[in-house]
Design a protein around this motif. Sequence first.
Motif, PDB file in Angstrom:
ATOM      1  N   LEU A 156      21.920   0.882  39.147  1.00  0.00           N
ATOM      2  CA  LEU A 156      20.924   1.928  38.118  1.00  0.00           C
ATOM      3  C   LEU A 156      21.637   3.067  38.812  1.00  0.00           C
ATOM      4  O   LEU A 156      21.409   4.093  38.003  1.00  0.00           O
ATOM      5  CB  LEU A 156      19.606   1.440  38.992  1.00  0.00           C
ATOM      6  CG  LEU A 156      18.751   2.538  38.089  1.00  0.00           C
ATOM      7  CD1 LEU A 156      18.904   2.522  36.787  1.00  0.00           C
ATOM      8  CD2 LEU A 156      17.690   2.078  39.056  1.00  0.00           C
ATOM      9  N   LEU A 157      21.884   3.682  39.858  1.00  0.00           N
ATOM     10  CA  LEU A 157      21.929   4.221  41.145  1.00  0.00           C
ATOM     11  C   LEU A 157      23.580   5.395  40.241  1.00  0.00           C
ATOM     12  O   LEU A 157      23.506   6.282  39.794  1.00  0.00           O
ATOM     13  CB  LEU A 157      21.947   4.520  41.986  1.00  0.00           C
ATOM     14  CG  LEU A 157      20.721   4.313  42.817  1.00  0.00           C
ATOM     15  CD1 LEU A 157      21.066   4.366  44.494  1.00  0.00           C
ATOM     16  CD2 LEU A 157      19.674   5.360  42.753  1.00  0.00           C
ATOM     17  N   ALA A 158      24.319   4.188  39.857  1.00  0.00           N
ATOM     18  CA  ALA A 158      25.507   4.816  39.783  1.00  0.00           C
ATOM     19  C   ALA A 158      25.351   4.424  38.008  1.00  0.00           C
ATOM     20  O   ALA A 158      26.705   6.614  37.526  1.00  0.00           O
ATOM     21  CB  ALA A 158      26.911   3.478  39.247  1.00  0.00           C
ATOM     22  N   GLU A 159      24.742   5.039  37.123  1.00  0.00           N
ATOM     23  CA  GLU A 159      23.862   4.943  35.893  1.00  0.00           C
ATOM     24  C   GLU A 159      23.741   6.570  35.936  1.00  0.00           C
ATOM     25  O   GLU A 159      23.526   7.443  35.361  1.00  0.00           O
ATOM     26  CB  GLU A 159      23.897   3.963  35.050  1.00  0.00           C
ATOM     27  CG  GLU A 159      24.835   3.060  34.569  1.00  0.00           C
ATOM     28  CD  GLU A 159      25.764   2.896  33.816  1.00  0.00           C
ATOM     29  OE1 GLU A 159      25.872   4.056  32.573  1.00  0.00           O
ATOM     30  OE2 GLU A 159      26.521   2.596  34.001  1.00  0.00           O
ATOM     31  N   ALA A 160      22.123   6.736  37.101  1.00  0.00           N
ATOM     32  CA  ALA A 160      21.242   7.759  36.404  1.00  0.00           C
ATOM     33  C   ALA A 160      21.804   8.170  37.729  1.00  0.00           C
ATOM     34  O   ALA A 160      21.762   9.795  37.044  1.00  0.00           O
ATOM     35  CB  ALA A 160      20.003   7.067  37.947  1.00  0.00           C
ATOM     36  N   THR A 161      23.044   8.970  38.268  1.00  0.00           N
ATOM     37  CA  THR A 161      23.128   9.924  39.247  1.00  0.00           C
ATOM     38  C   THR A 161      23.885  10.919  38.606  1.00  0.00           C
ATOM     39  O   THR A 161      23.506  11.873  38.107  1.00  0.00           O
ATOM     40  CB  THR A 161      24.066   9.516  40.239  1.00  0.00           C
ATOM     41  OG1 THR A 161      23.548   8.885  41.454  1.00  0.00           O
ATOM     42  CG2 THR A 161      24.891  10.793  40.953  1.00  0.00           C
ATOM     43  N   PRO A 162      25.472  11.181  37.943  1.00  0.00           N
ATOM     44  CA  PRO A 162      25.355  11.913  36.930  1.00  0.00           C
ATOM     45  C   PRO A 162      23.997  12.697  35.872  1.00  0.00           C
ATOM     46  O   PRO A 162      24.358  13.636  35.255  1.00  0.00           O
ATOM     47  CB  PRO A 162      26.690  10.925  35.812  1.00  0.00           C
ATOM     48  CG  PRO A 162      26.833   9.577  36.056  1.00  0.00           C
ATOM     49  CD  PRO A 162      25.613   9.479  37.195  1.00  0.00           C
ATOM     50  N   LEU A 163      23.779  11.791  35.723  1.00  0.00           N
ATOM     51  CA  LEU A 163      21.884  11.619  34.358  1.00  0.00           C
ATOM     52  C   LEU A 163      21.144  13.163  35.533  1.00  0.00           C
ATOM     53  O   LEU A 163      21.147  13.918  35.065  1.00  0.00           O
ATOM     54  CB  LEU A 163      21.638  10.728  33.887  1.00  0.00           C
ATOM     55  CG  LEU A 163      22.107  10.237  32.468  1.00  0.00           C
ATOM     56  CD1 LEU A 163      21.234   9.198  33.047  1.00  0.00           C
ATOM     57  CD2 LEU A 163      22.598  10.381  31.637  1.00  0.00           C
ATOM     58  N   LEU A 164      20.725  12.452  36.617  1.00  0.00           N
ATOM     59  CA  LEU A 164      20.562  13.656  37.019  1.00  0.00           C
ATOM     60  C   LEU A 164      20.695  14.934  37.629  1.00  0.00           C
ATOM     61  O   LEU A 164      20.245  16.022  37.884  1.00  0.00           O
ATOM     62  CB  LEU A 164      19.443  12.854  38.433  1.00  0.00           C
ATOM     63  CG  LEU A 164      18.756  13.525  39.518  1.00  0.00           C
ATOM     64  CD1 LEU A 164      17.427  14.260  38.672  1.00  0.00           C
ATOM     65  CD2 LEU A 164      17.653  12.517  40.412  1.00  0.00           C
ATOM     66  N   ARG A 165      22.523  14.919  38.384  1.00  0.00           N
ATOM     67  CA  ARG A 165      23.007  15.951  38.813  1.00  0.00           C
ATOM     68  C   ARG A 165      23.091  16.682  37.569  1.00  0.00           C
ATOM     69  O   ARG A 165      22.876  18.554  38.012  1.00  0.00           O
ATOM     70  CB  ARG A 165      23.763  15.494  38.900  1.00  0.00           C
ATOM     71  CG  ARG A 165      24.738  15.726  39.709  1.00  0.00           C
ATOM     72  CD  ARG A 165      26.130  15.478  40.853  1.00  0.00           C
ATOM     73  NE  ARG A 165      26.171  15.867  42.080  1.00  0.00           N
ATOM     74  CZ  ARG A 165      26.234  14.257  42.484  1.00  0.00           C
ATOM     75  NH1 ARG A 165      27.065  13.771  42.157  1.00  0.00           N
ATOM     76  NH2 ARG A 165      25.651  14.426  44.215  1.00  0.00           N
ATOM     77  N   SER A 166      22.976  15.920  36.088  1.00  0.00           N
ATOM     78  CA  SER A 166      22.983  17.323  35.481  1.00  0.00           C
ATOM     79  C   SER A 166      21.956  17.958  34.667  1.00  0.00           C
ATOM     80  O   SER A 166      22.060  19.210  34.791  1.00  0.00           O
ATOM     81  CB  SER A 166      24.342  16.479  34.041  1.00  0.00           C
ATOM     82  OG  SER A 166      23.696  17.006  32.553  1.00  0.00           O
ATOM     83  N   SER A 167      20.428  17.225  34.964  1.00  0.00           N
ATOM     84  CA  SER A 167      19.676  18.449  35.429  1.00  0.00           C
ATOM     85  C   SER A 167      20.013  19.244  36.232  1.00  0.00           C
ATOM     86  O   SER A 167      18.944  20.198  35.307  1.00  0.00           O
ATOM     87  CB  SER A 167      18.462  17.267  34.821  1.00  0.00           C
ATOM     88  OG  SER A 167      18.533  16.293  33.741  1.00  0.00           O
ATOM     89  N   LEU A 168      19.967  18.513  36.984  1.00  0.00           N
ATOM     90  CA  LEU A 168      19.138  19.134  38.598  1.00  0.00           C
ATOM     91  C   LEU A 168      20.318  20.371  38.047  1.00  0.00           C
ATOM     92  O   LEU A 168      20.358  22.128  38.271  1.00  0.00           O
ATOM     93  CB  LEU A 168      19.490  18.828  40.088  1.00  0.00           C
ATOM     94  CG  LEU A 168      18.590  18.032  39.752  1.00  0.00           C
ATOM     95  CD1 LEU A 168      19.315  16.919  41.155  1.00  0.00           C
ATOM     96  CD2 LEU A 168      17.381  18.402  40.478  1.00  0.00           C
ATOM     97  N   GLU A 169      21.575  20.727  37.401  1.00  0.00           N
ATOM     98  CA  GLU A 169      22.731  21.546  37.512  1.00  0.00           C
ATOM     99  C   GLU A 169      21.888  22.497  37.226  1.00  0.00           C
ATOM    100  O   GLU A 169      22.390  24.226  37.247  1.00  0.00           O
ATOM    101  CB  GLU A 169      23.761  21.622  37.426  1.00  0.00           C
ATOM    102  CG  GLU A 169      24.421  20.725  38.521  1.00  0.00           C
ATOM    103  CD  GLU A 169      26.131  19.672  37.818  1.00  0.00           C
ATOM    104  OE1 GLU A 169      26.123  19.992  36.753  1.00  0.00           O
ATOM    105  OE2 GLU A 169      26.530  19.442  38.434  1.00  0.00           O
ATOM    106  N   ALA A 170      21.516  22.147  35.345  1.00  0.00           N
ATOM    107  CA  ALA A 170      20.684  22.896  34.002  1.00  0.00           C
ATOM    108  C   ALA A 170      19.807  23.833  35.410  1.00  0.00           C
ATOM    109  O   ALA A 170      20.209  24.666  34.482  1.00  0.00           O
ATOM    110  CB  ALA A 170      20.426  22.095  33.299  1.00  0.00           C
ATOM    111  N   LEU A 171      18.867  23.497  36.082  1.00  0.00           N
ATOM    112  CA  LEU A 171      17.650  23.800  36.582  1.00  0.00           C
ATOM    113  C   LEU A 171      18.477  25.234  37.434  1.00  0.00           C
ATOM    114  O   LEU A 171      17.465  26.040  37.484  1.00  0.00           O
ATOM    115  CB  LEU A 171      16.890  22.877  37.089  1.00  0.00           C
ATOM    116  CG  LEU A 171      16.235  22.376  35.878  1.00  0.00           C
ATOM    117  CD1 LEU A 171      15.670  20.969  37.219  1.00  0.00           C
ATOM    118  CD2 LEU A 171      15.284  23.317  35.866  1.00  0.00           C
ATOM    119  N   GLN A 172      19.726  24.955  38.013  1.00  0.00           N
ATOM    120  CA  GLN A 172      20.069  25.275  38.427  1.00  0.00           C
ATOM    121  C   GLN A 172      20.749  27.065  38.012  1.00  0.00           C
ATOM    122  O   GLN A 172      20.750  28.351  38.681  1.00  0.00           O
ATOM    123  CB  GLN A 172      20.747  24.969  39.317  1.00  0.00           C
ATOM    124  CG  GLN A 172      21.595  25.572  40.823  1.00  0.00           C
ATOM    125  CD  GLN A 172      23.207  24.820  41.940  1.00  0.00           C
ATOM    126  OE1 GLN A 172      23.443  24.041  41.028  1.00  0.00           O
ATOM    127  NE2 GLN A 172      22.742  24.777  42.904  1.00  0.00           N
TER     128      GLN A 172
END
Length: 106
Positions: free
Chosen positions: A46-62
């Motif tokens: 699950l973490l392997a799949e979710a990490t890129p998604l969350l990282r992308s969201s956090l980068e967009a916020l940044q």
Amino acid sequence: KREPVPDPFAGAVQAQEDGTAVYYQDRRKQWPYTASAAGASLLQRLLAEATPLLRSSLEALQDDPDGAELRREGERIYAQKPNMRAGGITWSQENYAHLGLQAEYL
């Protein structure tokens, strides 16, 4: 230049010597749970799949000039579930489209 986003799930799943894992469902890591070895394997997938998604969201916020405010709004939407009383649903489609909620939800 953008600061790299750290591992958003760092410490969320902690492998144990017997193959099980201690994991947290909350980002503040207040309530530990234990998973069997099979569950630990599923959590890692699950973490392997979710990490890129969350990282992308956090980068967009940044990258967004209003990112800090969007993040706070997302936390508020997540916590308050504004549509629960009125419509019997947790979040509206408009809520789901909110970048801050997306980051909080993931």
